[in-house]
Design a protein around this motif. Structure first.
Motif, PDB file in Angstrom:
ATOM      1  N   GLN A 103       0.818  -1.219   0.000  1.00  0.00           N
ATOM      2  CA  GLN A 103       0.000   0.000   0.000  1.00  0.00           C
ATOM      3  C   GLN A 103       0.851   1.268   0.000  1.00  0.00           C
ATOM      4  OE1 GLN A 103      -2.596  -0.438   3.374  1.00  0.00           O
ATOM      5  NE2 GLN A 103      -3.327  -2.429   2.681  1.00  0.00           N
ATOM      6  N   ARG A 104       2.148   1.119   0.192  1.00  0.00           N
ATOM      7  CA  ARG A 104       3.061   2.264   0.190  1.00  0.00           C
ATOM      8  C   ARG A 104       3.410   2.645  -1.242  1.00  0.00           C
ATOM      9  NH1 ARG A 104       7.734   0.792   4.607  1.00  0.00           N
ATOM     10  NH2 ARG A 104       6.560   1.302   6.488  1.00  0.00           N
ATOM     11  N   SER A 105       3.907   3.874  -1.392  1.00  0.00           N
ATOM     12  CA  SER A 105       4.349   4.290  -2.721  1.00  0.00           C
ATOM     13  C   SER A 105       5.694   5.006  -2.614  1.00  0.00           C
ATOM     14  CB  SER A 105       3.309   5.227  -3.355  1.00  0.00           C
ATOM     15  OG  SER A 105       3.132   6.369  -2.543  1.00  0.00           O
ATOM     16  N   GLY A 106       6.356   5.133  -3.739  1.00  0.00           N
ATOM     17  CA  GLY A 106       7.634   5.839  -3.789  1.00  0.00           C
ATOM     18  C   GLY A 106       8.699   5.182  -2.933  1.00  0.00           C
ATOM     19  N   LYS A 107       9.522   6.027  -2.291  1.00  0.00           N
ATOM     20  CA  LYS A 107      10.634   5.535  -1.479  1.00  0.00           C
ATOM     21  C   LYS A 107      10.175   4.834  -0.212  1.00  0.00           C
ATOM     22  CE  LYS A 107      14.196   8.722  -3.007  1.00  0.00           C
ATOM     23  NZ  LYS A 107      15.223   9.661  -2.586  1.00  0.00           N
ATOM     24  N   ALA A 108       8.927   5.057   0.176  1.00  0.00           N
ATOM     25  CA  ALA A 108       8.410   4.409   1.386  1.00  0.00           C
ATOM     26  C   ALA A 108       8.264   2.908   1.183  1.00  0.00           C
ATOM     27  CB  ALA A 108       7.063   5.007   1.781  1.00  0.00           C
ATOM     28  N   ARG A 109       8.060   2.494  -0.058  1.00  0.00           N
ATOM     29  CA  ARG A 109       7.898   1.071  -0.359  1.00  0.00           C
ATOM     30  C   ARG A 109       9.273   0.423  -0.474  1.00  0.00           C
ATOM     31  NH1 ARG A 109       3.838  -1.347  -4.897  1.00  0.00           N
ATOM     32  NH2 ARG A 109       3.931  -3.485  -4.160  1.00  0.00           N
ATOM     33  N   VAL A 110       9.444  -0.702   0.220  1.00  0.00           N
ATOM     34  CA  VAL A 110      10.716  -1.424   0.165  1.00  0.00           C
ATOM     35  C   VAL A 110      10.521  -2.714  -0.620  1.00  0.00           C
ATOM     36  CG1 VAL A 110      11.519  -0.468   2.367  1.00  0.00           C
ATOM     37  CG2 VAL A 110      10.322  -2.656   2.352  1.00  0.00           C
ATOM     38  N   PRO A 111      11.589  -3.245  -1.216  1.00  0.00           N
ATOM     39  CA  PRO A 111      11.459  -4.551  -1.880  1.00  0.00           C
ATOM     40  C   PRO A 111      11.034  -5.610  -0.850  1.00  0.00           C
ATOM     41  CG  PRO A 111      13.570  -3.510  -2.397  1.00  0.00           C
ATOM     42  CD  PRO A 111      12.938  -2.693  -1.315  1.00  0.00           C
ATOM     43  N   ASP A 112      10.186  -6.522  -1.244  1.00  0.00           N
ATOM     44  CA  ASP A 112       9.730  -7.577  -0.327  1.00  0.00           C
ATOM     45  C   ASP A 112      10.894  -8.305   0.327  1.00  0.00           C
ATOM     46  OD1 ASP A 112       7.135  -6.919  -0.946  1.00  0.00           O
ATOM     47  OD2 ASP A 112       6.726  -8.739  -2.117  1.00  0.00           O
ATOM     48  N   VAL A 113      11.977  -8.492  -0.433  1.00  0.00           N
ATOM     49  CA  VAL A 113      13.130  -9.210   0.100  1.00  0.00           C
ATOM     50  C   VAL A 113      13.696  -8.509   1.339  1.00  0.00           C
ATOM     51  CG1 VAL A 113      14.870  -8.123  -1.387  1.00  0.00           C
ATOM     52  CG2 VAL A 113      15.238 -10.442  -0.531  1.00  0.00           C
ATOM     53  N   ALA A 114      13.551  -7.189   1.416  1.00  0.00           N
ATOM     54  CA  ALA A 114      14.059  -6.451   2.579  1.00  0.00           C
ATOM     55  C   ALA A 114      13.325  -6.886   3.858  1.00  0.00           C
ATOM     56  CB  ALA A 114      13.904  -4.947   2.367  1.00  0.00           C
ATOM     57  N   ILE A 115      12.047  -7.125   3.746  1.00  0.00           N
ATOM     58  CA  ILE A 115      11.259  -7.571   4.913  1.00  0.00           C
ATOM     59  C   ILE A 115      11.715  -8.961   5.346  1.00  0.00           C
ATOM     60  CG2 ILE A 115       8.929  -8.198   5.692  1.00  0.00           C
ATOM     61  CD1 ILE A 115       7.918  -5.872   3.858  1.00  0.00           C
ATOM     62  N   PHE A 116      11.904  -9.855   4.371  1.00  0.00           N
ATOM     63  CA  PHE A 116      12.373 -11.211   4.701  1.00  0.00           C
ATOM     64  C   PHE A 116      13.788 -11.183   5.304  1.00  0.00           C
ATOM     65  CE2 PHE A 116       9.190 -12.244   1.367  1.00  0.00           C
ATOM     66  CZ  PHE A 116       8.385 -13.072   2.121  1.00  0.00           C
TER      67      PHE A 116
END
Length: 163
Positions: A103-116
């Motif tokens: 639901q984030r956009s721009g720089k606020a959104r991180v690649p999913d791999v970062a969460i893992f």
């Protein structure tokens, strides 16, 4: 004076928690997300925290702070200024973090791999690190937060060797 350290995955609700629960309380807010244009965000973060503590102002550090090492430098700095060290541990829920991240956009959104990756590195906090108070936080789907005193996990290895 207090130094609050947030601990948790990206998109766990840490920034929203600050805005809804702490922003009106006069804390200095420090987040590496706001320092993305800085060549040395880690160093700049330390400077901002130290300046606030020198001025006698309480600080909230809104980063993932997943490892003992990442928290140790912050805790040492807080202790240097006799700040009370408080940790808020955002209980990791990868699926919900992935959904919020979408639901984030721009720089606020991180690649999913970062969460893992952060989940793999995430070490639950401990009072032994120097925290005076610890809380665990669960973010609800409706933007609410359940906050309760943190209970440290039982060390099963210690139980096996002593029991």
């Amino acid at each position: 004076m207090e130094l609050i350290i947030f601990i948790g995955l990206q998109a766990a609700g840490k920034s929203t928690f600050f805005r809804t629960r702490l922003s009106e309380k006069g804390y200095t807010y420090v987040s590496k997300d706001l320092l993305s244009n800085n060549r040395r965000p880690e160093h700049r973060q330390q400077e901002l925290i130290e300046a606030a503590l020198q001025a006698g102002t309480s600080v909230v550090v809104d980063n993932t702070n997943p490892t003992l090492e990442s928290r140790a430098a912050l805790i040492r700095l807080g202790q240097q200024y006799q700040a009370e060290i408080t940790g808020y541990y955002f209980v990791p829920e990868v699926k919900l973090s992935l959904e919020r991240n979408k639901q984030r956009s721009g720089k606020a959104r991180v690649p999913d791999v970062a969460i893992f990756t952060t989940r793999k590195k995430l070490v639950p906090p401990s009072f032994a690190e120097g925290f005076a108070r610890l809380y665990q936080v669960r973010a609800g789907d409706d933007g609410s937060f359940a906050v309760e005193p943190y209970t440290e996990p039982v060390d099963r290895k210690a139980e096996e060797t002593h029991g």
